[in-house]
Structures are given as C-alpha cells and as structure tokens.
Motif scaffolding. Structure first.
Motif, PDB file in Angstrom:
ATOM      1  N   ASP A  70      31.913   1.925  31.950  1.00 28.70           N
ATOM      2  CA  ASP A  70      30.729   2.433  31.252  1.00 28.70           C
ATOM      3  C   ASP A  70      30.968   3.790  30.602  1.00 28.70           C
ATOM      4  OD1 ASP A  70      28.191   2.610  30.255  1.00 28.70           O
ATOM      5  OD2 ASP A  70      27.168   2.676  32.188  1.00 28.70           O
ATOM      6  N   SER A  71      31.849   3.816  29.622  1.00 34.11           N
ATOM      7  CA  SER A  71      32.091   5.067  28.890  1.00 34.11           C
ATOM      8  C   SER A  71      30.819   5.591  28.255  1.00 34.11           C
ATOM      9  CB  SER A  71      33.146   4.841  27.800  1.00 34.11           C
ATOM     10  OG  SER A  71      34.390   4.495  28.344  1.00 34.11           O
ATOM     11  N   ALA A  72      30.063   4.703  27.606  1.00 29.76           N
ATOM     12  CA  ALA A  72      28.822   5.120  26.945  1.00 29.76           C
ATOM     13  C   ALA A  72      27.853   5.719  27.945  1.00 29.76           C
ATOM     14  CB  ALA A  72      28.187   3.930  26.230  1.00 29.76           C
ATOM     15  N   GLY A  73      27.743   5.098  29.115  1.00 27.42           N
ATOM     16  CA  GLY A  73      26.841   5.605  30.143  1.00 27.42           C
ATOM     17  C   GLY A  73      27.260   6.962  30.663  1.00 27.42           C
ATOM     18  N   VAL A  74      28.564   7.179  30.809  1.00 25.78           N
ATOM     19  CA  VAL A  74      29.071   8.472  31.280  1.00 25.78           C
ATOM     20  C   VAL A  74      28.735   9.577  30.279  1.00 25.78           C
ATOM     21  CG1 VAL A  74      31.194   9.806  31.659  1.00 25.78           C
ATOM     22  CG2 VAL A  74      30.890   7.582  32.769  1.00 25.78           C
ATOM     23  N   ILE A  75      28.986   9.320  28.998  1.00 29.23           N
ATOM     24  CA  ILE A  75      28.699  10.335  27.988  1.00 29.23           C
ATOM     25  C   ILE A  75      27.199  10.615  27.921  1.00 29.23           C
ATOM     26  CG2 ILE A  75      28.820  10.895  25.528  1.00 29.23           C
ATOM     27  CD1 ILE A  75      31.495  11.046  27.018  1.00 29.23           C
ATOM     28  N   ASP A  76      26.393   9.579  27.948  1.00 28.24           N
ATOM     29  CA  ASP A  76      24.944   9.768  27.898  1.00 28.24           C
ATOM     30  C   ASP A  76      24.451  10.542  29.125  1.00 28.24           C
ATOM     31  OD1 ASP A  76      22.549   9.045  26.286  1.00 28.24           O
ATOM     32  OD2 ASP A  76      21.917   8.104  28.159  1.00 28.24           O
ATOM     33  N   TYR A  77      24.975  10.198  30.293  1.00 30.29           N
ATOM     34  CA  TYR A  77      24.592  10.872  31.539  1.00 30.29           C
ATOM     35  C   TYR A  77      24.928  12.366  31.474  1.00 30.29           C
ATOM     36  CZ  TYR A  77      24.516  11.832  36.594  1.00 30.29           C
ATOM     37  OH  TYR A  77      24.257  12.356  37.835  1.00 30.29           O
ATOM     38  N   LEU A  78      26.123  12.694  31.001  1.00 32.29           N
ATOM     39  CA  LEU A  78      26.536  14.101  30.962  1.00 32.29           C
ATOM     40  C   LEU A  78      25.821  14.879  29.870  1.00 32.29           C
ATOM     41  CD1 LEU A  78      30.336  13.706  31.721  1.00 32.29           C
ATOM     42  CD2 LEU A  78      28.578  14.716  33.200  1.00 32.29           C
ATOM     43  N   LEU A  79      25.451  14.204  28.781  1.00 32.51           N
ATOM     44  CA  LEU A  79      24.647  14.878  27.759  1.00 32.51           C
ATOM     45  C   LEU A  79      23.345  15.393  28.370  1.00 32.51           C
ATOM     46  CD1 LEU A  79      24.931  12.760  24.489  1.00 32.51           C
ATOM     47  CD2 LEU A  79      25.162  15.236  24.672  1.00 32.51           C
ATOM     48  N   ARG A  80      22.754  14.601  29.247  1.00 38.62           N
ATOM     49  CA  ARG A  80      21.515  15.033  29.894  1.00 38.62           C
ATOM     50  C   ARG A  80      21.787  15.996  31.044  1.00 38.62           C
ATOM     51  NH1 ARG A  80      19.999  10.827  32.353  1.00 38.62           N
ATOM     52  NH2 ARG A  80      21.404   9.222  31.567  1.00 38.62           N
ATOM     53  N   ALA A  81      22.832  15.741  31.804  1.00 37.98           N
ATOM     54  CA  ALA A  81      23.120  16.553  32.988  1.00 37.98           C
ATOM     55  C   ALA A  81      23.569  17.962  32.637  1.00 37.98           C
ATOM     56  CB  ALA A  81      24.197  15.867  33.830  1.00 37.98           C
ATOM     57  N   ARG A  82      24.135  18.160  31.460  1.00 38.65           N
ATOM     58  CA  ARG A  82      24.637  19.497  31.112  1.00 38.65           C
ATOM     59  C   ARG A  82      23.519  20.532  31.055  1.00 38.65           C
ATOM     60  NH1 ARG A  82      26.150  19.298  24.614  1.00 38.65           N
ATOM     61  NH2 ARG A  82      24.162  18.440  23.918  1.00 38.65           N
ATOM     62  N   GLU A  83      22.272  20.072  30.923  1.00 40.65           N
ATOM     63  CA  GLU A  83      21.143  21.000  30.901  1.00 40.65           C
ATOM     64  C   GLU A  83      20.849  21.574  32.280  1.00 40.65           C
ATOM     65  OE1 GLU A  83      19.937  21.896  28.058  1.00 40.65           O
ATOM     66  OE2 GLU A  83      21.197  20.442  27.005  1.00 40.65           O
ATOM     67  N   THR A  84      21.287  20.875  33.330  1.00 44.22           N
ATOM     68  CA  THR A  84      20.971  21.313  34.698  1.00 44.22           C
ATOM     69  C   THR A  84      22.207  21.674  35.512  1.00 44.22           C
ATOM     70  OG1 THR A  84      20.953  18.986  35.419  1.00 44.22           O
ATOM     71  CG2 THR A  84      18.842  19.959  34.776  1.00 44.22           C
ATOM     72  N   LEU A  85      23.396  21.259  35.081  1.00 45.52           N
ATOM     73  CA  LEU A  85      24.595  21.625  35.822  1.00 45.52           C
ATOM     74  C   LEU A  85      24.853  23.127  35.702  1.00 45.52           C
ATOM     75  CD1 LEU A  85      27.079  18.771  34.783  1.00 45.52           C
ATOM     76  CD2 LEU A  85      26.039  19.107  37.038  1.00 45.52           C
ATOM     77  N   PRO A  86      25.362  23.759  36.765  1.00 46.98           N
ATOM     78  CA  PRO A  86      25.658  25.194  36.681  1.00 46.98           C
ATOM     79  C   PRO A  86      26.928  25.439  35.863  1.00 46.98           C
ATOM     80  CG  PRO A  86      26.303  24.335  38.828  1.00 46.98           C
ATOM     81  CD  PRO A  86      25.632  23.200  38.109  1.00 46.98           C
TER      82      PRO A  86
END
Length: 253
Positions: A70-86
């Motif tokens: 799931d490459s697409a899912g990984v990129i989409d997940y990290l696009l959203r997660a980068r707003e909350t990751l330290p």
C-alpha cells in the motif's frame, strides 16, 4: 608511520550523542507496509508520552513506497500525520527517486522501475502494471501522473537527502567514505551499498540508514542500519536515540 596508523585504527569509537534534551526516532524502509507503520508510530507516541523530553524528531529514512502492498496508503497517511508528528523529517530513498524521475518524463526508466517494486506502487494507485507495460511509454507516464494525486508527488518531491542532528547523520543508503558531507553525491546518499557497508573508515559522525536489509538492526561503530525488510519479513524497525543511548522499537505483522 606504521605505528601511527596502527594506533589510529585502534582508537576507541567516539561516544556519539544527540544534543541535550533531544530524542530521535528513525524508521527504516516502510515499502508500502501501512499497518506496520501505523503500529510503529503508535508505539513511538506511547514512548514519547511515557518519557517527555524537550525536543523530539521522527525521521523516515526513505523507500516509503514500492514492493509492499500500500504505497498510496503510506503516502496519504504520512501527509496527514506530518501535522501531528513531532518535527517530522522525510528522507528520500532510491525508490522515491525513481518514481519522481519517471513521473518527470524519464520514460526509459519505467520498465526497470516496475520490475524493481514499482508494480506494487502503481497497483496501489489503481493501475495494472501490465497495462502500463503494454502502452507506449509516454502514454504510460501520462496514465501514472493521472492516477497519483499531485499532492503525493509534491510531498515526495519535498523529501531531504540527508539530515544531521548532533553527532548523527540520517540518510537512506549511506555515504561515500573519505568524502566530506558537503561533497556527497545524491547517487551515493540514495544508492551506495558495499563501498559504505564494508568500509573500515572512521567517520566524523554516526550514520543511521536503511536501504540494505538485515534480519535484525545492524549496529556498528560508525553506522546503524534499520532496514529489516518489512515488505518481506513483516518487521518494521525504528532506532530510538537519546544522548549516547540507543534502543530499538519494532512492529511485526
């Protein structure tokens, strides 16, 4: 001279360290393994809550895409997660490089990329790799660009080639021994293998890298490899670094 060289080779390894009140988590090659990535980031969040510290960094060491499901899912997940990751840091790997080169029009690379794990990537975006191979290469690239959201390509295109923190250097593949950091080539940072892995050279920093698969984390005097082959083994690994101390966090499918 011979005695000097002997003494130099046998000097103790430096006590590499991060700056005070700083912690880093560096994650090895994800390769489309979304479930393991989500679990590992959950473990990192729990570890962070249990032991608060002044500054934290979450570093992805490249090859987020290809090979796994799931490459697409990984990129989409990290696009959203980068707003909350330290302090998230995204490092480019050779697989991101190939995707960007092909999406940018280098159609002669398409067949090799599809054979090298890109087939799983395009499938995650709803394309059949066999259909792409049957098309004229320029038409295949147009189909690829139409299938991948522009935000995904923009995100991947923003990745850094290296990141230095304290006495640690974070890269995808490694560095060319004997070459100053400012003179390292993108080709080596993304692709180098044996010339880095087998070098006895003493480095002025400790390199944390992925790219070269080992069954367990590969911790040496001047480097730490954390690519445990998630797409094949089911195990995704992160190294946790604080001060001069290191430990590992894993997610197993």
């Amino acid at each position: 001279m011979a005695l000097f060289q002997f003494l130099k080779r046998n000097q103790p390894t430096p006590a590499f360290s991060l700056p005070p009140d700083t912690r880093a988590y560096a994650i090895g090659d994800v390769h489309g393994c979304l479930d393991q990535l989500a679990d590992l980031l959950g473990q990192i969040e729990a570890d962070s809550r249990a032991a608060p510290i002044g500054r934290e960094f979450v570093i992805l060491l490249g090859d987020l895409i290809d090979r796994g499901p799931d490459s697409a899912g990984v990129i989409d997940y990290l696009l959203r997660a980068r707003e909350t990751l330290p302090n998230p840091v995204f490092i480019a790997g050779n697989h991101e490089e190939m995707l960007l080169r092909i999406a940018g029009g280098e159609d002669e690379q398409l067949r090799d990329w599809l054979a090298y794990g890109g087939d799983a990537c395009v499938a995650s975006y709803g394309l059949d790799p066999k259909d792409l191979l049957a098309m004229p290469s320029k038409s295949a690239i147009r189909a690829l660009r139409a299938a991948i959201p522009p935000a995904h390509l923009e995100f991947v295109g923003s990745f850094a080639d290296s990141f230095k923190l304290g006495d640690y250097l974070f890269v995808h593949a490694g560095v060319r021994p004997g070459v100053a950091l400012k003179d390292q080539t993108i080709a080596d940072l993304h692709w180098i293998r044996d010339d880095f892995l087998n070098s006895p050279a003493r480095l002025p920093y400790r390199v944390v890298h992925g790219h070269s698969i080992t069954r367990t984390p590969d911790e040496r005097d001047y480097r730490i490899g954390v690519d445990t082959g998630a797409y094949a083994s089911g195990t995704l690994t992160a190294v946790r670094i604080e001060g001069t101390e290191r430990s590992f966090i894993t997610s197993r499918k």
